[in-house]
Design an enzyme around this catalytic site. Sequence first.
Site, PDB file in Angstrom:
ATOM      1  N   LYS A 122       0.829  -1.215   0.000  1.00  0.00           N
ATOM      2  CA  LYS A 122       0.000   0.000   0.000  1.00  0.00           C
ATOM      3  C   LYS A 122       0.860   1.259   0.000  1.00  0.00           C
ATOM      4  CE  LYS A 122      -4.442  -1.577   1.528  1.00  0.00           C
ATOM      5  NZ  LYS A 122      -5.672  -1.301   2.211  1.00  0.00           N
ATOM      6  N   LYS A 206      -4.424  -9.046  -7.021  1.00  0.00           N
ATOM      7  CA  LYS A 206      -5.747  -9.323  -6.445  1.00  0.00           C
ATOM      8  C   LYS A 206      -6.758  -8.252  -6.854  1.00  0.00           C
ATOM      9  CE  LYS A 206      -5.980  -6.949  -2.051  1.00  0.00           C
ATOM     10  NZ  LYS A 206      -6.736  -6.878  -0.838  1.00  0.00           N
ATOM     11  N   LYS A 209     -10.361  -2.609  -4.397  1.00  0.00           N
ATOM     12  CA  LYS A 209     -11.142  -1.372  -4.546  1.00  0.00           C
ATOM     13  C   LYS A 209     -10.296  -0.254  -5.129  1.00  0.00           C
ATOM     14  CE  LYS A 209     -13.180  -2.027  -0.048  1.00  0.00           C
ATOM     15  NZ  LYS A 209     -12.446  -1.796   1.187  1.00  0.00           N
TER      16      LYS A 209
HETATM   17  N1  AQP Z   1      -9.407  -9.973  -4.031  1.00  0.00           N
HETATM   18  C1  AQP Z   1      -9.868 -10.467  -2.901  1.00  0.00           C
HETATM   19  N2  AQP Z   1     -10.194 -11.780  -2.798  1.00  0.00           N
HETATM   20  C2  AQP Z   1     -10.673 -12.292  -1.638  1.00  0.00           C
HETATM   21  N3  AQP Z   1     -10.866 -11.548  -0.524  1.00  0.00           N
HETATM   22  C3  AQP Z   1     -10.570 -10.233  -0.579  1.00  0.00           C
HETATM   23  N4  AQP Z   1     -10.645  -9.232   0.329  1.00  0.00           N
HETATM   24  C4  AQP Z   1     -10.218  -8.074  -0.223  1.00  0.00           C
HETATM   25  N5  AQP Z   1      -9.844  -8.295  -1.503  1.00  0.00           N
HETATM   26  C5  AQP Z   1     -10.054  -9.634  -1.751  1.00  0.00           C
HETATM   27  C6  AQP Z   1     -11.152  -9.408   1.692  1.00  0.00           C
HETATM   28  O1  AQP Z   1     -12.213  -8.487   1.891  1.00  0.00           O
HETATM   29  C7  AQP Z   1     -12.242  -8.107   3.281  1.00  0.00           C
HETATM   30  C8  AQP Z   1     -12.373  -6.622   3.402  1.00  0.00           C
HETATM   31  O2  AQP Z   1     -11.221  -5.976   2.947  1.00  0.00           O
HETATM   32  P1  AQP Z   1     -10.993  -4.419   3.259  1.00  0.00           P
HETATM   33  O3  AQP Z   1     -11.802  -3.586   2.376  1.00  0.00           O
HETATM   34  O4  AQP Z   1     -11.160  -4.140   4.693  1.00  0.00           O
HETATM   35  O5  AQP Z   1      -9.496  -4.241   2.919  1.00  0.00           O
HETATM   36  P2  AQP Z   1      -8.660  -4.714   1.703  1.00  0.00           P
HETATM   37  O6  AQP Z   1      -8.212  -6.123   1.918  1.00  0.00           O
HETATM   38  O7  AQP Z   1      -7.596  -3.715   1.636  1.00  0.00           O
HETATM   39  O8  AQP Z   1      -9.664  -4.657   0.456  1.00  0.00           O
HETATM   40  P3  AQP Z   1      -9.357  -4.124  -0.988  1.00  0.00           P
HETATM   41  O9  AQP Z   1     -10.565  -4.282  -1.811  1.00  0.00           O
HETATM   42  O10 AQP Z   1      -8.115  -4.708  -1.515  1.00  0.00           O
HETATM   43  O11 AQP Z   1      -9.187  -2.582  -0.759  1.00  0.00           O
HETATM   44  P4  AQP Z   1      -7.969  -1.658  -1.088  1.00  0.00           P
HETATM   45  O12 AQP Z   1      -7.916  -1.564  -2.562  1.00  0.00           O
HETATM   46  O13 AQP Z   1      -8.355  -0.360  -0.428  1.00  0.00           O
HETATM   47  O14 AQP Z   1      -6.747  -2.285  -0.506  1.00  0.00           O
HETATM   48  C9  AQP Z   1     -10.970  -8.682   3.915  1.00  0.00           C
HETATM   49  O15 AQP Z   1     -11.313  -9.860   4.626  1.00  0.00           O
HETATM   50  C10 AQP Z   1     -10.111  -9.040   2.734  1.00  0.00           C
HETATM   51  O16 AQP Z   1      -9.268 -10.131   3.016  1.00  0.00           O
END
Ligand code: AQP
Length: 344
Positions: A122, A206, A209
């Site tokens: 990040k 992966k 968002k």
């Molecule tokens: N690609 C993914 N496949 C499976 N699980 C996923 N999670 C996130 N991306 C995937 C799971 O979703 C939950 C919530 O995640 P979060 O929004 O709190 O944080 P994150 O992991 O940082 O999600 P993003 O979408 O990847 O956001 P950004 O882009 O802001 O970093 C968690 O249980 C995560 O494992």
Amino acid sequence: MTDQAPAPYAGPQRVLSGVQPTGDLHLGNYLGALVKFARLQHEIETFIFVADLHALTEWVDPSKLKSNVREIAAAYLATGLDPKVANIFAQSAVPAHAELAWIFNCVARLGWLDRMTQFKDKAGKHKERSSVGLYTYPVLQAADILVYKATHVPVGEDQRQHLELTRDIAAKFNHDFEAPGFFPLPDALTQGPGARIMSLRDGKVKMSKSDPSDYSRINLTDDADAISQKVRKARTDPEPLPETLDELKARPEAENLVGVYAALSGRTAQDVLGEFAGQGFGAFKPKLADLAVSVMGPIGGEMRRLLADPAEIDRILAAGAERARAVAEPTLAEVKRIVGYWAG
Ligand code: AQP
């Protein structure tokens, strides 16, 4: 003298998880996390929060934060969380999370945090300009979990390392303060076909968002047309689908789409190959698009319906926070006593 194994945790089993209100939720969040919440609520006492304190680790428009929290709450409800069964609340409504995080900041070691790959991903090349909060985010996450003495944490595969850190913090606290078995060592529930959904544009990263391309993900709020178009445009290769999972290994985009099909239909990837082996993506993608529309389409519609009544969502979050505080505050009071705080 023989080393004795630390006393095991003997308290009740609890589930805890949360999602940051930092943008549209996508298929990865849904399959990696949300579907598991809805299932587990009927098996174990469940606490699911909206991680608005975590959202502050990167810039978020203050005028949008509250509506973002409501949107995540609506997604929880639309994917099957029942507020009469699970405790649904906003993290900032339970100040014990942040208070316990301070104590855990003093338990966790710098070397442990230095190893966290998600911070490296990040922060990218701009580590010095990242917030300190982004760096210590996994410590707050440990407090989120342990303030409820949660034993099970349903998350995607990307969170596994943070869960290991939570276990290390719990074990060190129990050891250093001579409080054997006080905190459980929680298990990450990452199993299942949706544990790591990859971008539709690149099968090696992966689904996220924060990916600048909206075509990289299917959002929970996408309508049927958008879902179909994204599946149709998903990157693939010209080969037909093989018969075995081994043959998929070197084809990350194909492997991802087969995995998505399997997760959405509740089947195994091998079973999906059994049906589609020998067929190209021209045949497979329309079937996947129909499946994705049939599963995801109603969720977006239900979210829109729920968001039309924000007062009801606020009521659900307030009731959930009250129940969450009733569990978190006694844990924090006990921690303060153990640590020797002047003021309890
Ligand atoms: N690609 C993914 N496949 C499976 N699980 C996923 N999670 C996130 N991306 C995937 C799971 O979703 C939950 C919530 O995640 P979060 O929004 O709190 O944080 P994150 O992991 O940082 O999600 P993003 O979408 O990847 O956001 P950004 O882009 O802001 O970093 C968690 O249980 C995560 O494992």
